[in-house]
Design a protein around this motif. Structure first.
Motif, mmCIF file in Angstrom:
data_model
loop_
_atom_site.group_PDB
_atom_site.id
_atom_site.type_symbol
_atom_site.label_atom_id
_atom_site.label_comp_id
_atom_site.label_asym_id
_atom_site.label_seq_id
_atom_site.Cartn_x
_atom_site.Cartn_y
_atom_site.Cartn_z
ATOM 1 N N LEU A 37 0.835 -1.202 0.000
ATOM 2 C CA LEU A 37 0.000 0.000 0.000
ATOM 3 C C LEU A 37 0.868 1.249 0.000
ATOM 4 O O LEU A 37 1.815 1.363 0.779
ATOM 5 N N ARG A 38 0.531 2.185 -0.881
ATOM 6 C CA ARG A 38 1.190 3.480 -0.926
ATOM 7 C C ARG A 38 0.145 4.570 -0.747
ATOM 8 O O ARG A 38 -0.986 4.456 -1.230
ATOM 9 N N LEU A 39 0.543 5.638 -0.066
ATOM 10 C CA LEU A 39 -0.374 6.736 0.226
ATOM 11 C C LEU A 39 0.337 8.056 0.003
ATOM 12 O O LEU A 39 1.504 8.215 0.366
ATOM 13 N N ALA A 40 -0.354 9.006 -0.614
ATOM 14 C CA ALA A 40 0.168 10.360 -0.778
ATOM 15 C C ALA A 40 -0.885 11.351 -0.308
ATOM 16 O O ALA A 40 -2.082 11.166 -0.556
ATOM 17 N N MET A 47 -6.289 16.223 0.424
ATOM 18 C CA MET A 47 -6.565 15.093 -0.457
ATOM 19 C C MET A 47 -5.621 13.939 -0.171
ATOM 20 O O MET A 47 -4.463 14.160 0.186
ATOM 21 N N ALA A 48 -6.127 12.724 -0.348
ATOM 22 C CA ALA A 48 -5.316 11.520 -0.181
ATOM 23 C C ALA A 48 -5.544 10.601 -1.369
ATOM 24 O O ALA A 48 -6.669 10.470 -1.863
ATOM 25 N N SER A 49 -4.463 9.973 -1.833
ATOM 26 C CA SER A 49 -4.553 8.980 -2.902
ATOM 27 C C SER A 49 -3.828 7.731 -2.439
ATOM 28 O O SER A 49 -2.722 7.807 -1.894
ATOM 29 N N ALA A 50 -4.460 6.563 -2.637
ATOM 30 C CA ALA A 50 -3.867 5.286 -2.236
ATOM 31 C C ALA A 50 -3.754 4.379 -3.449
ATOM 32 O O ALA A 50 -4.659 4.331 -4.282
ATOM 33 N N TRP A 51 -2.652 3.638 -3.552
ATOM 34 C CA TRP A 51 -2.474 2.752 -4.695
ATOM 35 C C TRP A 51 -1.632 1.540 -4.315
ATOM 36 O O TRP A 51 -0.991 1.504 -3.268
ATOM 37 N N ASP A 52 -1.660 0.551 -5.209
ATOM 38 C CA ASP A 52 -0.893 -0.678 -5.044
ATOM 39 C C ASP A 52 0.479 -0.506 -5.693
ATOM 40 O O ASP A 52 0.571 -0.181 -6.875
ATOM 41 N N ALA A 53 1.533 -0.767 -4.911
ATOM 42 C CA ALA A 53 2.885 -0.564 -5.426
ATOM 43 C C ALA A 53 3.223 -1.523 -6.556
ATOM 44 O O ALA A 53 4.019 -1.196 -7.442
ATOM 45 N N LYS A 54 2.642 -2.723 -6.557
ATOM 46 C CA LYS A 54 3.004 -3.725 -7.564
ATOM 47 C C LYS A 54 2.340 -3.462 -8.906
ATOM 48 O O LYS A 54 3.009 -3.474 -9.948
ATOM 49 N N THR A 55 1.039 -3.234 -8.907
ATOM 50 C CA THR A 55 0.311 -3.063 -10.166
ATOM 51 C C THR A 55 0.146 -1.604 -10.566
ATOM 52 O O THR A 55 -0.282 -1.320 -11.677
ATOM 53 N N LYS A 56 0.430 -0.690 -9.634
ATOM 54 C CA LYS A 56 0.257 0.751 -9.838
ATOM 55 C C LYS A 56 -1.206 1.134 -10.024
ATOM 56 O O LYS A 56 -1.508 2.208 -10.557
ATOM 57 N N ARG A 57 -2.117 0.294 -9.556
ATOM 58 C CA ARG A 57 -3.538 0.608 -9.631
ATOM 59 C C ARG A 57 -3.972 1.427 -8.422
ATOM 60 O O ARG A 57 -3.755 1.026 -7.278
#
Length: 352
Positions: free
Chosen positions: A64-67, A101-111
Protein backbone atom coordinates in the motif's frame (compact mmCIF):
# COMPACT_ATOMS: atom_id res chain seq x y z
CA UNK A 1 13.86 9.64 -5.48
CA UNK A 2 13.68 11.16 -1.99
CA UNK A 3 10.67 12.95 -0.59
CA UNK A 4 12.06 16.45 -1.10
CA UNK A 5 12.84 15.71 -4.75
CA UNK A 6 9.38 14.23 -5.26
CA UNK A 7 7.77 17.30 -3.72
CA UNK A 8 9.69 19.55 -6.07
CA UNK A 9 9.02 17.35 -9.12
CA UNK A 10 5.32 17.03 -8.35
CA UNK A 11 5.01 20.79 -8.05
CA UNK A 12 6.57 21.27 -11.47
CA UNK A 13 4.33 18.59 -12.97
CA UNK A 14 1.16 20.10 -11.55
CA UNK A 15 2.00 23.58 -12.77
CA UNK A 16 3.17 22.25 -16.13
CA UNK A 17 -0.02 20.33 -16.73
CA UNK A 18 -1.99 23.57 -16.65
CA UNK A 19 0.59 25.57 -18.50
CA UNK A 20 -0.20 28.03 -21.20
CA UNK A 21 1.54 31.32 -20.66
CA UNK A 22 3.05 32.03 -17.28
CA UNK A 23 1.01 35.18 -16.88
CA UNK A 24 -2.21 33.13 -16.91
CA UNK A 25 -1.40 32.11 -13.35
CA UNK A 26 -2.12 34.39 -10.46
CA UNK A 27 -1.90 34.24 -6.69
CA UNK A 28 -5.20 33.19 -5.22
CA UNK A 29 -6.81 34.82 -2.21
CA UNK A 30 -7.99 32.19 0.24
CA UNK A 31 -11.54 31.07 0.75
CA UNK A 32 -13.59 31.80 -2.35
CA UNK A 33 -14.01 30.43 -5.87
CA UNK A 34 -15.25 32.30 -8.96
CA UNK A 35 -19.01 32.34 -9.55
CA UNK A 36 -20.53 29.06 -10.70
CA UNK A 37 -20.97 28.46 -14.41
CA UNK A 38 -24.45 29.48 -15.53
CA UNK A 39 -26.68 27.08 -17.50
CA UNK A 40 -24.50 24.08 -16.76
CA UNK A 41 -25.14 21.13 -19.10
CA UNK A 42 -26.32 17.76 -17.76
CA UNK A 43 -22.90 16.45 -18.71
CA UNK A 44 -19.21 16.87 -18.00
CA UNK A 45 -18.19 20.49 -18.52
CA UNK A 46 -15.14 22.72 -18.14
CA UNK A 47 -15.25 24.25 -14.64
CA UNK A 48 -14.83 27.92 -13.76
CA UNK A 49 -11.19 27.53 -12.73
CA UNK A 50 -8.40 25.05 -12.21
CA UNK A 51 -5.88 24.81 -9.38
CA UNK A 52 -2.64 23.04 -8.67
CA UNK A 53 -1.78 21.43 -5.36
CA UNK A 54 1.11 20.94 -2.97
CA UNK A 55 2.51 17.54 -2.06
CA UNK A 56 2.20 17.14 1.72
CA UNK A 57 3.63 13.72 2.52
CA UNK A 58 3.93 10.07 1.56
CA UNK A 59 3.73 6.78 3.46
CA UNK A 60 3.88 3.06 2.71
CA UNK A 61 2.95 -0.21 4.36
CA UNK A 62 3.45 -3.49 2.52
CA UNK A 63 2.18 -2.94 -1.03
CA UNK A 64 0.00 0.00 0.00
CA UNK A 65 1.19 3.48 -0.93
CA UNK A 66 -0.37 6.74 0.23
CA UNK A 67 0.17 10.36 -0.78
CA UNK A 68 -1.31 13.49 0.83
CA UNK A 69 -1.82 16.79 -0.96
CA UNK A 70 -3.43 20.11 -0.16
CA UNK A 71 -4.83 22.98 -2.16
CA UNK A 72 -7.24 25.84 -1.66
CA UNK A 73 -10.64 24.96 -0.17
CA UNK A 74 -13.06 23.71 -2.82
CA UNK A 75 -16.78 23.61 -3.27
CA UNK A 76 -17.95 20.09 -4.03
CA UNK A 77 -21.09 17.99 -4.17
CA UNK A 78 -22.13 14.98 -2.09
CA UNK A 79 -24.40 12.40 -3.71
CA UNK A 80 -27.61 11.62 -1.86
CA UNK A 81 -29.18 8.99 -4.09
CA UNK A 82 -30.22 8.72 -7.69
CA UNK A 83 -31.15 12.28 -8.66
CA UNK A 84 -29.46 15.65 -8.83
CA UNK A 85 -32.16 17.04 -6.52
CA UNK A 86 -30.73 14.94 -3.69
CA UNK A 87 -27.20 16.21 -4.11
CA UNK A 88 -25.77 18.40 -1.35
CA UNK A 89 -23.44 21.21 -2.29
CA UNK A 90 -20.64 21.74 0.24
CA UNK A 91 -19.78 25.42 0.36
CA UNK A 92 -16.44 26.84 1.44
CA UNK A 93 -16.61 28.00 5.05
CA UNK A 94 -14.72 30.97 6.47
CA UNK A 95 -12.71 28.70 8.78
CA UNK A 96 -11.58 26.37 5.97
CA UNK A 97 -7.83 26.58 5.35
CA UNK A 98 -7.24 23.79 2.82
CA UNK A 99 -8.77 21.08 0.74
CA UNK A 100 -6.83 18.04 1.93
CA UNK A 101 -6.57 15.09 -0.46
CA UNK A 102 -5.32 11.52 -0.18
CA UNK A 103 -4.55 8.98 -2.90
CA UNK A 104 -3.87 5.29 -2.24
CA UNK A 105 -2.47 2.75 -4.69
CA UNK A 106 -0.89 -0.68 -5.04
CA UNK A 107 2.89 -0.56 -5.43
CA UNK A 108 3.00 -3.72 -7.56
CA UNK A 109 0.31 -3.06 -10.17
CA UNK A 110 0.26 0.75 -9.84
CA UNK A 111 -3.54 0.61 -9.63
CA UNK A 112 -5.19 3.39 -7.62
CA UNK A 113 -7.68 2.00 -5.09
CA UNK A 114 -10.85 3.72 -6.32
CA UNK A 115 -13.18 3.05 -3.38
CA UNK A 116 -13.14 2.25 0.32
CA UNK A 117 -12.82 4.65 3.22
CA UNK A 118 -10.02 6.81 4.57
CA UNK A 119 -9.93 8.39 8.03
CA UNK A 120 -7.22 10.90 8.88
CA UNK A 121 -6.12 12.21 12.29
CA UNK A 122 -3.98 15.37 12.23
CA UNK A 123 -2.03 16.67 15.19
CA UNK A 124 0.28 19.62 15.88
CA UNK A 125 1.33 20.10 19.47
CA UNK A 126 -1.82 20.20 21.62
CA UNK A 127 -4.05 20.67 18.57
CA UNK A 128 -5.73 17.73 16.82
CA UNK A 129 -8.52 17.02 14.36
CA UNK A 130 -9.99 13.85 12.92
CA UNK A 131 -11.94 13.54 9.70
CA UNK A 132 -13.37 10.79 7.52
CA UNK A 133 -12.53 11.81 3.99
CA UNK A 134 -15.08 11.78 1.19
CA UNK A 135 -14.39 9.58 -1.86
CA UNK A 136 -14.20 12.10 -4.69
CA UNK A 137 -13.78 12.60 -8.40
CA UNK A 138 -12.11 15.66 -9.93
CA UNK A 139 -11.12 16.39 -13.51
CA UNK A 140 -7.45 17.14 -12.87
CA UNK A 141 -6.79 14.44 -10.23
CA UNK A 142 -9.28 11.66 -10.86
CA UNK A 143 -10.40 9.53 -7.92
CA UNK A 144 -9.15 10.53 -4.48
CA UNK A 145 -10.32 11.09 -0.92
CA UNK A 146 -10.74 14.67 0.27
CA UNK A 147 -12.43 17.32 2.37
CA UNK A 148 -12.12 20.95 3.38
CA UNK A 149 -10.76 21.53 6.87
CA UNK A 150 -9.21 24.10 9.15
CA UNK A 151 -5.66 23.83 10.47
CA UNK A 152 -3.74 25.31 13.38
CA UNK A 153 -1.67 27.77 11.40
CA UNK A 154 1.79 27.30 9.94
CA UNK A 155 3.92 24.44 11.19
CA UNK A 156 4.60 20.72 11.05
CA UNK A 157 1.65 18.32 11.20
CA UNK A 158 1.59 14.62 11.88
CA UNK A 159 -0.97 12.63 9.93
CA UNK A 160 -2.21 9.18 10.94
CA UNK A 161 -4.24 7.73 8.10
CA UNK A 162 -6.42 4.63 8.33
CA UNK A 163 -7.18 3.09 4.94
CA UNK A 164 -10.13 0.69 5.19
CA UNK A 165 -10.19 -2.70 3.51
CA UNK A 166 -11.74 -3.00 0.07
CA UNK A 167 -14.98 -4.97 0.04
CA UNK A 168 -15.20 -5.61 -3.70
CA UNK A 169 -13.73 -8.34 -5.91
CA UNK A 170 -10.03 -8.17 -6.74
CA UNK A 171 -8.42 -10.37 -9.36
CA UNK A 172 -5.01 -11.36 -10.73
CA UNK A 173 -2.09 -9.86 -8.81
CA UNK A 174 -4.59 -7.89 -6.70
CA UNK A 175 -6.43 -10.97 -5.40
CA UNK A 176 -6.26 -11.20 -1.61
CA UNK A 177 -4.77 -7.73 -1.22
CA UNK A 178 -6.12 -4.79 0.81
CA UNK A 179 -8.80 -6.76 2.62
CA UNK A 180 -8.10 -5.25 6.05
CA UNK A 181 -7.58 -1.78 7.50
CA UNK A 182 -4.04 -0.41 7.34
CA UNK A 183 -2.66 2.53 9.32
CA UNK A 184 0.01 4.76 7.81
CA UNK A 185 1.71 7.84 9.23
CA UNK A 186 3.55 10.78 7.72
CA UNK A 187 4.42 14.37 8.59
CA UNK A 188 4.16 17.48 6.47
CA UNK A 189 4.94 21.17 6.70
CA UNK A 190 2.18 23.66 5.99
CA UNK A 191 2.42 27.39 5.50
CA UNK A 192 -0.03 30.00 4.28
CA UNK A 193 2.60 31.49 1.97
CA UNK A 194 3.28 28.12 0.29
CA UNK A 195 -0.41 27.62 -0.29
CA UNK A 196 -0.74 31.09 -1.80
CA UNK A 197 1.94 30.15 -4.35
CA UNK A 198 -0.07 27.18 -5.68
CA UNK A 199 -0.99 27.68 -9.34
CA UNK A 200 -4.50 28.96 -10.00
CA UNK A 201 -6.15 29.88 -13.28
CA UNK A 202 -9.63 31.03 -14.22
CA UNK A 203 -11.10 29.45 -17.33
CA UNK A 204 -13.40 32.26 -18.41
CA UNK A 205 -12.90 31.50 -22.11
CA UNK A 206 -13.83 27.79 -21.79
CA UNK A 207 -16.03 27.40 -18.73
CA UNK A 208 -19.28 25.56 -19.37
CA UNK A 209 -18.07 23.85 -22.55
CA UNK A 210 -18.75 20.12 -22.85
CA UNK A 211 -15.17 19.11 -22.27
CA UNK A 212 -12.79 18.60 -19.34
CA UNK A 213 -9.46 19.95 -18.17
CA UNK A 214 -6.47 17.65 -18.56
CA UNK A 215 -5.32 15.42 -15.75
CA UNK A 216 -2.31 16.63 -13.82
CA UNK A 217 1.14 15.11 -14.25
CA UNK A 218 1.42 13.90 -10.66
CA UNK A 219 4.56 11.73 -11.05
CA UNK A 220 2.63 8.88 -9.44
CA UNK A 221 -0.29 6.59 -10.40
CA UNK A 222 -3.59 8.24 -11.31
CA UNK A 223 -6.91 6.41 -11.47
CA UNK A 224 -7.75 5.42 -15.03
CA UNK A 225 -9.27 2.62 -17.07
CA UNK A 226 -7.88 1.15 -20.31
CA UNK A 227 -8.51 2.56 -23.73
CA UNK A 228 -10.83 0.51 -25.92
CA UNK A 229 -7.93 -1.19 -27.69
CA UNK A 230 -6.39 -2.24 -24.38
CA UNK A 231 -9.44 -3.77 -22.72
CA UNK A 232 -9.01 -7.50 -22.06
CA UNK A 233 -10.98 -9.91 -24.23
CA UNK A 234 -13.10 -9.21 -27.28
CA UNK A 235 -14.60 -5.73 -27.55
CA UNK A 236 -18.37 -5.96 -28.10
CA UNK A 237 -19.54 -2.37 -28.26
CA UNK A 238 -20.23 0.84 -26.37
CA UNK A 239 -23.25 2.72 -25.05
CA UNK A 240 -23.50 6.08 -23.29
CA UNK A 241 -25.81 7.13 -20.48
CA UNK A 242 -25.59 10.13 -18.20
CA UNK A 243 -22.63 11.29 -20.35
CA UNK A 244 -20.66 8.21 -19.26
CA UNK A 245 -19.36 5.81 -21.93
CA UNK A 246 -19.87 2.12 -21.01
CA UNK A 247 -17.48 -0.17 -22.90
CA UNK A 248 -18.35 -3.87 -23.06
CA UNK A 249 -16.09 -6.83 -23.74
CA UNK A 250 -16.14 -10.59 -23.18
CA UNK A 251 -13.16 -12.43 -21.74
CA UNK A 252 -12.68 -16.21 -22.09
CA UNK A 253 -9.25 -16.73 -20.52
CA UNK A 254 -7.23 -15.49 -17.57
CA UNK A 255 -8.18 -14.71 -13.95
CA UNK A 256 -11.29 -12.78 -14.93
CA UNK A 257 -12.83 -15.59 -16.96
CA UNK A 258 -12.26 -18.42 -14.46
CA UNK A 259 -12.85 -21.12 -17.13
CA UNK A 260 -16.02 -19.45 -18.40
CA UNK A 261 -17.15 -16.37 -20.30
CA UNK A 262 -16.76 -13.13 -18.40
CA UNK A 263 -18.98 -10.18 -19.28
CA UNK A 264 -17.01 -7.00 -18.58
CA UNK A 265 -18.65 -3.56 -18.41
CA UNK A 266 -16.27 -0.62 -18.05
CA UNK A 267 -17.98 2.73 -17.30
CA UNK A 268 -15.73 5.75 -17.39
CA UNK A 269 -15.70 9.51 -17.54
CA UNK A 270 -15.42 10.99 -21.02
CA UNK A 271 -12.17 12.73 -21.94
CA UNK A 272 -9.99 11.53 -19.03
CA UNK A 273 -10.97 7.84 -18.69
CA UNK A 274 -11.46 7.85 -14.93
CA UNK A 275 -13.39 4.88 -13.48
CA UNK A 276 -16.86 5.44 -12.06
CA UNK A 277 -16.93 3.60 -8.72
CA UNK A 278 -19.68 3.13 -6.15
CA UNK A 279 -22.38 2.30 -8.71
CA UNK A 280 -24.97 -0.44 -8.65
CA UNK A 281 -25.31 -2.10 -12.07
CA UNK A 282 -27.32 -5.02 -13.36
CA UNK A 283 -27.68 -6.61 -16.77
CA UNK A 284 -29.96 -8.81 -18.83
CA UNK A 285 -28.56 -10.94 -21.66
CA UNK A 286 -31.05 -12.30 -24.19
CA UNK A 287 -30.76 -14.57 -27.21
CA UNK A 288 -33.64 -15.06 -29.62
CA UNK A 289 -36.05 -13.52 -27.12
CA UNK A 290 -34.98 -15.86 -24.30
CA UNK A 291 -33.13 -14.60 -21.24
CA UNK A 292 -29.78 -16.33 -20.70
CA UNK A 293 -28.62 -14.13 -17.82
CA UNK A 294 -30.22 -11.59 -15.51
CA UNK A 295 -28.56 -10.24 -12.40
CA UNK A 296 -26.10 -7.88 -10.78
CA UNK A 297 -22.70 -6.94 -12.12
CA UNK A 298 -19.95 -7.20 -9.51
CA UNK A 299 -17.56 -4.29 -8.84
CA UNK A 300 -14.06 -5.60 -9.58
CA UNK A 301 -10.51 -4.27 -9.59
CA UNK A 302 -8.19 -6.02 -12.03
CA UNK A 303 -4.57 -5.14 -12.94
CA UNK A 304 -5.37 -5.11 -16.67
CA UNK A 305 -9.03 -4.09 -16.84
CA UNK A 306 -8.89 -1.60 -13.97
CA UNK A 307 -12.02 -0.92 -11.94
CA UNK A 308 -15.09 -2.27 -13.72
CA UNK A 309 -18.28 -4.30 -13.25
CA UNK A 310 -18.67 -7.88 -14.44
CA UNK A 311 -20.11 -11.35 -14.14
CA UNK A 312 -19.75 -14.86 -15.54
CA UNK A 313 -22.30 -15.89 -18.19
CA UNK A 314 -22.99 -19.06 -20.19
CA UNK A 315 -21.37 -17.78 -23.35
CA UNK A 316 -22.12 -14.87 -25.67
CA UNK A 317 -23.11 -15.25 -29.31
CA UNK A 318 -23.27 -12.75 -32.14
CA UNK A 319 -26.71 -11.15 -32.14
CA UNK A 320 -27.27 -11.42 -28.39
CA UNK A 321 -28.72 -8.32 -26.75
CA UNK A 322 -27.37 -6.86 -23.54
CA UNK A 323 -29.43 -4.45 -21.46
CA UNK A 324 -27.43 -2.52 -18.83
CA UNK A 325 -29.39 -0.98 -15.97
CA UNK A 326 -27.98 1.59 -13.56
CA UNK A 327 -29.73 0.75 -10.31
CA UNK A 328 -27.80 3.49 -8.52
CA UNK A 329 -25.50 6.08 -10.17
CA UNK A 330 -21.97 6.66 -8.85
CA UNK A 331 -22.22 7.75 -5.22
CA UNK A 332 -18.75 9.26 -5.34
CA UNK A 333 -18.63 12.98 -4.47
CA UNK A 334 -17.82 15.36 -7.31
CA UNK A 335 -15.70 18.42 -7.84
CA UNK A 336 -16.98 21.16 -10.13
CA UNK A 337 -17.43 20.00 -13.72
CA UNK A 338 -18.65 16.51 -12.76
CA UNK A 339 -21.61 17.30 -10.50
CA UNK A 340 -24.20 17.46 -13.31
CA UNK A 341 -23.02 14.28 -15.07
CA UNK A 342 -23.47 10.59 -14.18
CA UNK A 343 -26.80 11.26 -12.47
CA UNK A 344 -29.77 10.62 -14.75
CA UNK A 345 -28.61 7.27 -16.17
CA UNK A 346 -31.12 5.35 -18.28
CA UNK A 347 -31.12 1.67 -19.23
CA UNK A 348 -29.23 1.07 -22.45
CA UNK A 349 -29.34 -1.91 -24.82
CA UNK A 350 -26.44 -3.11 -26.93
CA UNK A 351 -26.44 -5.68 -29.74
CA UNK A 352 -23.40 -7.90 -29.22
Amino acid sequence: MNRRTLLRTAGVGVAGSMAGCANLFQTRTVGRSPPMVQNRPDAVYVPSHVEGMEMAGMAKRGRLRLALFYSFPHRFWLMGGGTAKRQKKVEIQSEDDVHLMASAWDAKTKRVLPAGNVRIALSKGDWSATRTMWPMLSQNMGFHFGDNLSLDGDGTYEAEVKVGGLDFRKTGALAGQFDGTETLTTTFDYSQSTKEDIAYRRLDDRKGERDAVDRMDMKMPVSHVPKRANLPGRFRGEVTTGDAPFLVSTVVDGPLANDGTYLLVSPRTPYNRYPLPMMSLSATLTRGGETSFEGALTPTLDPDAGYHYGTSVDGVASGDELAIRVESPPQVSRHEGYETAFVGMETKTLAL
